[in-house]
Every structure is written in structure tokens, then in C-alpha cells.
Design a protein around this motif. Structure first.
Motif, PDB file in Angstrom:
ATOM      1  N   SER A 226     -15.278 -41.715  -4.242  1.00  0.00           N
ATOM      2  CA  SER A 226     -16.143 -40.677  -4.821  1.00  0.00           C
ATOM      3  C   SER A 226     -17.575 -40.826  -4.348  1.00  0.00           C
ATOM      4  O   SER A 226     -18.251 -39.826  -4.059  1.00  0.00           O
ATOM      5  N   GLU A 229     -18.092 -39.566  -0.798  1.00  0.00           N
ATOM      6  CA  GLU A 229     -18.197 -38.110  -0.703  1.00  0.00           C
ATOM      7  C   GLU A 229     -19.599 -37.614  -1.016  1.00  0.00           C
ATOM      8  O   GLU A 229     -19.986 -36.520  -0.602  1.00  0.00           O
ATOM      9  N   ARG A 237     -15.009 -41.378   6.245  1.00  0.00           N
ATOM     10  CA  ARG A 237     -14.650 -40.440   5.181  1.00  0.00           C
ATOM     11  C   ARG A 237     -13.144 -40.424   5.005  1.00  0.00           C
ATOM     12  O   ARG A 237     -12.418 -40.725   5.916  1.00  0.00           O
TER      13      ARG A 237
END
Length: 237
Positions: A226, A229, A237
Motif C-alpha cells: 500500500s 502505491e 511496483r
């Protein structure tokens, strides 16, 4: 370069969650396929043979980095004093090659800031990136920050309910350990808390290593993903 990961990877509590249907022998590779870095914790408790580091390096992507937690013989038993031989033994065991990231020196909560002791220790550190995580309020002083800055050693920004969170950036890179804001090693970070950490990381504007240590109930890998991101330029990623 922003690298975000977890503190360790061998947690049975993750078996039915993040590691669901993944054989234990593949846990490291599975986690490394999702994050850009992992902190090695076992090196704190006992000297790891070079073959272990070589094995871990072989199981991770080419652009992966490990942080390695320094030996407790140096930090907790000798308390940074007379550590020449212990330091040499520890650093000579590392065999990560290009996947070697920072070395973390976590200090005991009973160790107070002593300028002379810290200066002597910092002078002994071999080339490479090093980070110091104090757990005593006496380190909240400009004298401590200045010593780290002079040696380009990062102060570890720690978030935990049981020891001080001292926010300072003292090197050309930053190092963060998120131990669980409300319950040590347990509590998950909320969206609002992750947003705030992402903002801080962006404001620092330098290479940053972040490790989630809230591992006991399995929140760490999900929090890491999280936060990845939310940052502007994560390594993976």
C-alpha cells in the motif's frame, strides 16, 4: 530510489494470508517478487554463514536489495565499545554482492547517548551505507544528529508505541522502520497513516529504505504494498 519492504520474511503467521498456497521454501522469492527490499533479521541473533547470504541473493530479482541487521554482540552485549574484532567478523560474513544495502545498527533501549562512544563506533564502520536506530530519548539532540551527519550515517526514523519516534534525516539516504503505531509488531497502518508516511518520504527527496516490522498478525507485506502505491517513485511496483 525508494525501496519499501518488510523486516524479515519467515513468519508462520503469513502462511494463510500473504503466503497462501506458497511452499515455505519459496517464501523469500514470493515476497521479493512484490517488494524492492527486505531486512535480514537473523543476522542480529547469530552470525550467518556467507552461504546463507549467497542463497538469499540467488532467490531474489536482479535489482533487489537487502538491508542487514547488525550483530547484537556489537550493539547489545558490547554496547558499541571495543567492537573492532566483532565488527570485522560480522562484516566479513556478508556475501550479498550487488544486493547489499544498508547495515542497520539497532541499539538497546537502555543505551543512552554518549558522544565519545558513538564517535568511536562510527569511525570503525567500514565503507557502505549504515543506519543507527536508537531507542532512548537521550538521542534526541543536535549533538547526535551532527555526529551521524559527519559520517553520512542515517538516523532510523522509527514508529512504535514503546520507544521514541525521533524524526531526523542525517545522511544522503533515509531509513524508516514502522513497528506498528498502536501495538508493537502488531497493528496495521491505516490509509491516513500511510498517506502521511508517503508525504514525509516525498518531502525528504532522497534515497529511502522503509521496512514494516508489524509482522505478528501479517499486516507488514500488505502495508508495504500500500505504501509503494502511494510514493512517487518506488523502486518496484
Amino acid at each position: 530510489m525508494i525501496r519499501i519492504g518488510t523486516s524479515g520474511w519467515r513468519y508462520p503467521e503469513w502462511r494463510d494470508g500473504f503466503y497462501h498456497d506458497v511452499p515455505q521454501k519459496r517464501w523469500l522469492g514470493h515476497l521479493a517478487g512484490h517488494v524492492g527490499t527486505i531486512e535480514v533479521n537473523g543476522s542480529f541473533y547469530r552470525l550467518q554463514p556467507p552461504s546463507n547470504y549467497q542463497k538469499w541473493a540467488a532467490e531474489t530479482p536482479d535489482d533487489f536489495l537487502f538491508a542487514v541487521k547488525g550483530s547484537r554482540l556489537v550493539t547489545h552485549h558490547k554496547r558499541l565499545r571495543h567492537v573492532e574484532e566483532a565488527l570485522k567478523t560480522f562484516t566479513s560474513s556478508l556475501a550479498l554482492g550487488a544486493k547489499q544495502g544498508p547495515i542497520l545498527w539497532q541499539l538497546p533501549s537502555t543505551l543512552r547517548f554518549d558522544p565519545a562512544t558513538l564517535q568511536d563506533f562510527l569511525t570503525l564502520l567500514p565503507p557502505g551505507r549504515h543506519a543507527v536506530e536508537p531507542r532512548h530519548e537521550s538521542f534526541r539532540t543536535d549533538a547526535y544528529f551532527s555526529l551521524l551527519h559527519a559520517h553520512n550515517v542515517a538516523h532510523v526514523v522509527s514508529d512504535a508505541p514503546t520507544f521514541p519516534c525521533i524524526e531526523a534525516v542525517t545522511a544522503d539516504f533515509a531509513y524508516v522502520r514502522l513497528h506498528g503505531h498502536d501495538e508493537l509488531y502488531i497493528s496495521s497502518y491505516s490509509d491516513e497513516q500511510l498517506d502521511e508516511w508517503a508525504r514525509k518520504i516525498d518531502d525528504w527527496d532522497r534515497d529511502t529504505f522503509v521496512y514494516f516490522d508489524n509482522t505478528m498478525h501479517g499486516a507488514a507485506p500488505y502495508n508495504a504494498l500500500s505504501l509503494m502505491e502511494r510514493t512517487t517513485s518506488p523502486a518496484r511496483r
